[in-house]
Design an enzyme around this catalytic site. Structure first.
Site, mmCIF file in Angstrom:
data_model
loop_
_atom_site.group_PDB
_atom_site.id
_atom_site.type_symbol
_atom_site.label_atom_id
_atom_site.label_comp_id
_atom_site.label_asym_id
_atom_site.label_seq_id
_atom_site.Cartn_x
_atom_site.Cartn_y
_atom_site.Cartn_z
ATOM 1 N N TYR A 146 0.075 -17.424 -13.388
ATOM 2 C CA TYR A 146 -0.018 -17.777 -14.642
ATOM 3 C C TYR A 146 1.123 -17.404 -15.529
ATOM 4 O O TYR A 146 1.659 -16.032 -15.283
ATOM 5 C CB TYR A 146 -1.207 -16.760 -15.265
ATOM 6 C CG TYR A 146 -1.543 -16.942 -16.725
ATOM 7 C CD1 TYR A 146 -2.250 -17.988 -17.188
ATOM 8 C CD2 TYR A 146 -1.227 -15.885 -17.576
ATOM 9 C CE1 TYR A 146 -2.643 -18.132 -18.619
ATOM 10 C CE2 TYR A 146 -1.808 -15.925 -19.068
ATOM 11 C CZ TYR A 146 -2.232 -17.192 -19.464
ATOM 12 O OH TYR A 146 -2.550 -17.030 -20.864
ATOM 13 N N ASP A 239 8.663 -13.842 -13.216
ATOM 14 C CA ASP A 239 7.807 -13.436 -14.418
ATOM 15 C C ASP A 239 7.312 -12.191 -14.178
ATOM 16 O O ASP A 239 6.203 -11.911 -13.394
ATOM 17 C CB ASP A 239 6.766 -14.654 -14.616
ATOM 18 C CG ASP A 239 5.831 -14.283 -15.734
ATOM 19 O OD1 ASP A 239 6.114 -13.295 -16.169
ATOM 20 O OD2 ASP A 239 4.938 -15.088 -15.965
ATOM 21 N N LYS A 267 4.143 -7.076 -22.230
ATOM 22 C CA LYS A 267 3.113 -5.871 -21.996
ATOM 23 C C LYS A 267 3.706 -4.439 -21.998
ATOM 24 O O LYS A 267 3.955 -4.273 -23.077
ATOM 25 C CB LYS A 267 2.543 -6.215 -20.457
ATOM 26 C CG LYS A 267 1.841 -7.443 -20.473
ATOM 27 C CD LYS A 267 0.509 -7.446 -19.584
ATOM 28 C CE LYS A 267 0.275 -8.919 -19.464
ATOM 29 N NZ LYS A 267 -1.379 -9.355 -19.767
#
Ligand SMILES: Cc1ncc(COP(=O)(O)O)c(C=O)c1O
Ligand SMILES: N[C@H](C=O)CCC(=O)O
Length: 424
Positions: A146, A239, A267
């Site tokens: 994702y 990622d 994040k």
């Protein structure tokens, strides 16, 4: 845990939310909490305090950013200092320099960086940058990885895209889909075949999957990707939106000692405030506007509050103790889970783990989809009834933080054991 008040309040809020928002929420995974999401009023340390006065131990942690727990004092002070000085300038500010220096001090592949506002923006711009730099159009991604909610990433995507049965989103032009090639995670042959045949701008992946549960890459796989992308002049993009500063100060690339051309972050580097970043070699990052011809811009890029919160968070992490506590918490829970036969496979890396029922090995997205997710959900709901919040989807990660002390871990283990005996 203390239980006061009544459930009516949550029900009323949910009824209103269903009138106002698609599916009642503003990000789909939140609707996976059944029979309805609970509403959080405030949060502190390892706890969420709900609108109907429940105190819940949180292992979701904002889906990853809150590695120090909720509202840690050191971050709060820096955020308040920053707010006292203003929160949006439309000019550069010193704190963005400090955060950039801090990140590149730890993540050696980040020579230069561009700050954006989410992980989605980070991967979208990293892909555009790779295309602009290589003058090629296609990318390779992996089943179940994702990379956020943009057109080039929603092809067999994990996380809520899998949870809600839309691994390929409606609304993406067919021509866009043609530019995204798909391989199974940990399958190097597939990547080589595409690299040989096609003009591939970049291979993008989560070096540790955190969006189909937790699935670490094989060492050989990452090393192979590094070699192959060099051979075929494609870029390798890690990622690290989840893993950056979670599995250590150097991220997953430091753990595996495999170094990409570009890294996307988010994040934790925003300390719980909105953020994303694309970092990498100077010669590549310099292609962003205004230096180069790959356009990126944003009213809120490098907003000083996120910068201050991220900087304060990394400064805490540098002390080492937060990692010790968070990692020990995950390790102890995993060790206990391992002793209980109903939990068949538990994949874990540092302060990230996930449980898969009814399957002996989870090595890629297909394995994760074959796990008994109904059983996971039964377990998750029973835990929530006992005031412990694990992610409401098989395809997310259970996170621990520096606020998950021995006492919290013991309480969690006690409740897990109680529930395990109720699951057939
Ligand atoms: C690995 C990864 N990349 C990208 C994203 C997108 O980040 P955001 O939700 O901040 O847009 C996420 C999570 O959402 C993620 O886990
Ligand atoms: N798995 C997602 C990111 O890591 C969860 C966050 C979201 O989609 O709301």
């Amino acid at each position: 845990m203390v239980k006061r008040g009544d459930a009516v309040l949550n029900k009323d809020l949910w009824r209103e939310a269903l009138n106002l928002f698609a599916g009642g929420v503003n990000s789909p995974v939140r609707a996976a909490v059944k029979p309805q999401p609970f509403y959080t009023d405030h949060a502190y340390g390892p706890f969420l305090f709900t609108e109907n006065n429940k105190k819940i131990v949180d292992y979701v942690l904002g889906y990853g950013p809150l590695i120090l727990g909720h509202s840690p004092q050191q971050v709060k002070e820096k955020v308040i200092d920053q707010i006292n000085k203003g929160w949006l300038y439309g000019t550069p500010s010193k704190v963005e320099i400090k955060l950039a220096e801090k990140i590149s001090q730890h993540i050696r592949t980040v020579e230069k960086i561009r700050f954006v506002n989410s992980g989605t923006e980070a991967t979208m711009n990293a892909i555009r940058l790779a295309r602009g730099y290589t003058k090629r159009e296609k990318i390779i991604k992996f089943d179940g990885n994702y990379h956020g909610a943009h057109d080039y990433a929603l092809v067999d995507a994990g996380s809520a895209a899998t949870e809600f049965g839309v691994p390929i989103s409606d609304g993406i032009p067919k021509d866009v889909l043609k530019t995204v090639l798909l391989c199974n995670y940990n399958d190097l042959d597939c990547v080589e075949n595409f690299l040989k045949k096609e003009d591939i701008a970049a291979v993008i992946l989560e070096p540790i999957m955190g969006n189909m549960g937790v699935i670490p890459a094989d060492q050989d796989f990452l090393e192979g990707l590094r070699e192959l992308t060099k051979t075929y002049n494609s870029l390798l993009i890690f990622d690290e939106v989840i893993t950056g500063f979670r599995v250590g100060l150097e991220g997953a690339q430091g753990l595996y000692e495999v170094y990409p051309d570009l890294t996307t972050l988010g994040k934790i580097i925003g300390g719980g405030f909105p953020i994303g970043a694309i970092g990498g070699k100077k010669e590549i990052i310099d292609n962003f506007t205004p230096n180069g011809r790959v356009f990126n811009a944003g009213t809120f890029n490098a907003n000083p509050v996120s910068m201050a919160a991220g900087l304060a968070t990394i400064e805490e992490l540098e002390k080492g103790k937060p990692y010790d506590i968070a990692n020990a918490a995950a390790r102890e829970i995993v060790e206990e889970l391992d002793k209980i036969p109903i939990f068949h496979t538990i994949n874990s890396v540092k302060s990230m783990f996930q449980i898969f029922f009814g399957i002996e090995e989870v090595h890629n997205a297909k394995d994760a989809r074959n796990a008994n997710k109904e059983k996971y959900i039964e377990f998750q709901r029973k835990l929530l009834d006992n005031d412990i919040f694990f992610p409401p989807s098989q395809y997310e990660t259970i996170f621990t933080s520096a606020a998950h002390t021995d006492e919290i871990v013991s309480l969690t283990i006690e409740r897990i054991k109680k529930i395990a005996s109720e699951i057939k």
